[in-house]
Design a protein around this motif. Structure first.
Motif, short mmCIF file in Angstrom:
data_model
loop_
_atom_site.label_atom_id
_atom_site.label_comp_id
_atom_site.label_asym_id
_atom_site.label_seq_id
_atom_site.Cartn_x
_atom_site.Cartn_y
_atom_site.Cartn_z
N SER A 134 0.52 -1.40 0.08
CA SER A 134 0.00 -0.12 -0.16
C SER A 134 0.78 1.41 0.14
CB SER A 134 -0.65 0.12 0.90
OG SER A 134 -0.08 -0.07 2.16
N GLY A 135 1.94 1.07 0.58
CA GLY A 135 2.85 2.51 0.47
C GLY A 135 3.25 2.29 -0.75
N ALA A 136 3.85 4.43 -0.87
CA ALA A 136 4.54 4.39 -2.40
C ALA A 136 6.06 3.96 -2.12
CB ALA A 136 5.06 5.61 -2.39
N GLY A 137 6.64 3.74 -3.33
CA GLY A 137 8.10 3.55 -3.49
C GLY A 137 8.10 1.88 -3.83
N PRO A 138 8.91 2.12 -4.67
CA PRO A 138 9.76 0.70 -4.11
C PRO A 138 9.45 -0.25 -3.45
CG PRO A 138 11.92 1.76 -4.56
CD PRO A 138 10.80 2.96 -4.12
N HIS A 139 9.36 -1.92 -3.83
CA HIS A 139 9.14 -2.51 -2.38
C HIS A 139 10.40 -3.61 -3.04
CE1 HIS A 139 5.54 -0.60 -0.97
NE2 HIS A 139 5.19 -0.09 -2.20
N ARG A 140 10.79 -4.33 -1.36
CA ARG A 140 11.20 -5.42 -2.06
C ARG A 140 10.35 -6.71 -1.71
NH1 ARG A 140 15.19 -5.53 2.86
NH2 ARG A 140 14.13 -7.67 3.63
N LEU A 141 11.18 -7.76 -2.47
CA LEU A 141 10.21 -9.05 -2.77
C LEU A 141 10.89 -10.21 -2.17
CD1 LEU A 141 7.56 -10.70 -2.68
CD2 LEU A 141 8.11 -10.97 -5.23
N ASP A 142 11.11 -10.82 -1.11
CA ASP A 142 11.49 -12.30 -1.55
C ASP A 142 10.90 -13.33 -0.71
OD1 ASP A 142 14.78 -10.91 -0.11
OD2 ASP A 142 12.62 -9.66 1.74
N LEU A 143 11.22 -14.23 -1.38
CA LEU A 143 11.23 -15.16 -1.37
C LEU A 143 11.98 -15.99 -0.69
CD1 LEU A 143 9.33 -16.31 -5.00
CD2 LEU A 143 8.88 -15.21 -3.52
N VAL A 144 11.50 -16.93 0.40
CA VAL A 144 12.29 -17.90 1.59
C VAL A 144 11.75 -19.06 1.87
CG1 VAL A 144 13.03 -18.15 3.69
CG2 VAL A 144 12.60 -15.60 3.03
N PHE A 145 12.82 -20.27 0.93
CA PHE A 145 11.75 -21.30 1.14
C PHE A 145 12.80 -21.87 2.66
CE2 PHE A 145 12.04 -19.88 -2.97
CZ PHE A 145 10.61 -20.93 -3.36
N ASP A 146 11.73 -23.01 3.34
CA ASP A 146 12.01 -23.55 4.19
C ASP A 146 13.28 -24.64 3.88
OD1 ASP A 146 11.90 -24.52 6.60
OD2 ASP A 146 9.66 -24.81 7.37
N GLN A 147 13.64 -25.37 4.58
CA GLN A 147 14.28 -26.67 4.55
C GLN A 147 13.75 -27.58 4.25
OE1 GLN A 147 15.66 -26.72 8.64
NE2 GLN A 147 17.49 -27.86 7.72
N PRO A 148 13.58 -28.16 3.12
CA PRO A 148 12.92 -29.52 2.25
C PRO A 148 12.96 -30.35 3.30
CG PRO A 148 15.08 -30.04 1.70
CD PRO A 148 14.84 -28.61 1.97
N ARG A 149 11.43 -31.87 4.16
CA ARG A 149 11.62 -32.31 4.51
C ARG A 149 13.29 -33.40 4.56
NH1 ARG A 149 5.74 -35.56 5.91
NH2 ARG A 149 7.79 -37.03 6.50
N GLU A 150 13.41 -34.68 5.40
CA GLU A 150 14.64 -35.03 5.56
C GLU A 150 13.66 -36.56 4.63
OE1 GLU A 150 17.04 -37.33 8.00
OE2 GLU A 150 16.29 -35.98 8.82
N GLU A 151 15.08 -36.61 3.18
CA GLU A 151 14.09 -38.40 2.77
C GLU A 151 13.97 -39.39 3.77
OE1 GLU A 151 13.25 -38.13 0.02
OE2 GLU A 151 13.97 -35.83 -0.48
N GLU A 152 13.37 -39.97 3.54
CA GLU A 152 12.78 -40.82 4.61
C GLU A 152 11.98 -42.69 3.39
OE1 GLU A 152 8.90 -39.75 5.82
OE2 GLU A 152 10.12 -39.57 7.85
N ALA A 153 12.07 -42.26 1.88
CA ALA A 153 11.65 -43.62 1.04
C ALA A 153 13.09 -43.86 0.26
CB ALA A 153 10.99 -42.73 0.15
N GLN A 154 14.32 -43.39 0.26
CA GLN A 154 15.20 -43.97 0.21
C GLN A 154 15.99 -44.89 0.33
OE1 GLN A 154 16.79 -43.06 -2.78
NE2 GLN A 154 18.55 -44.33 -2.61
N LEU A 155 16.14 -44.49 1.80
CA LEU A 155 16.73 -46.40 2.58
C LEU A 155 15.56 -46.11 4.10
CD1 LEU A 155 20.35 -45.31 2.41
CD2 LEU A 155 18.70 -47.07 1.19
N GLY A 156 14.87 -45.53 3.87
CA GLY A 156 14.26 -45.63 4.97
C GLY A 156 12.19 -46.04 4.21
#
Length: 160
Positions: A134-156
């Motif tokens: 809603s404010g004027a001026g340029p805006h910074r946009l961030d996309l932050v990605f969480d850690q993926p789930r630990e793999e379980e199907a490979q050897l679990g």
């Protein structure tokens, strides 16, 4: 009238953080903790691994045992950052963020504040950013990605 701003046309940077350390980056003047990795140039659409490989920070994981040397990547939160030019925002109109998919989960920030979250593999994301922009001026946009789930199907447990 409706305009579309393709985020792929913006200049992006990528930084890697210890989980949740990015939350403090904007709270303390001069920063609290620097990122562990970057900033490096990035592209969207794209992936963290592609950005790191293009920057020379990650070897080709398809060669030999290089995939083992890339395992550290999944133990960070990854932040894609860009600036939305003021002239590209339609005054008085709703502004929506829309993506076909953002995996696995994370946060969308505008000017350092969380405007929304996303979760779920291969799920479309649609978020009204009008209040955050809603404010004027340029805006910074961030996309932050969480850690993926630990793999379980490979050897679990494949049932999980």
């Amino acid at each position: 009238m409706s305009r579309t701003l393709h985020l792929s046309q913006l200049a992006w940077t990528l930084t890697g953080w210890r989980p949740h350390a990015w939350r403090f980056a904007d709270d303390v003047p001069g920063g609290f903790l620097p990122p562990d990795v970057g900033p490096v140039p990035a592209r969207l659409p794209g992936s963290v691994q592609q950005g790191l490989r293009a920057a020379g920070l990650l070897a080709d994981w398809n060669v030999g045992l290089n995939s083992r040397a890339a395992e550290w990547v999944e133990h960070r939160h990854w932040r894609f950052t860009s600036e939305i030019p003021a002239a590209s925002l339609p005054p008085g109109e709703a502004v929506w963020f829309q993506a076909d998919t953002l995996d696995p989960a994370g946060w969308i920030l505008v000017d350092g504040r969380i405007a929304g979250e996303f979760k779920g593999a291969h799920q479309p994301v649609r978020l009204d950013l009008t209040p955050a922009l809603s404010g004027a001026g340029p805006h910074r946009l961030d996309l932050v990605f969480d850690q993926p789930r630990e793999e379980e199907a490979q050897l679990g447990y494949t049932s999980r």
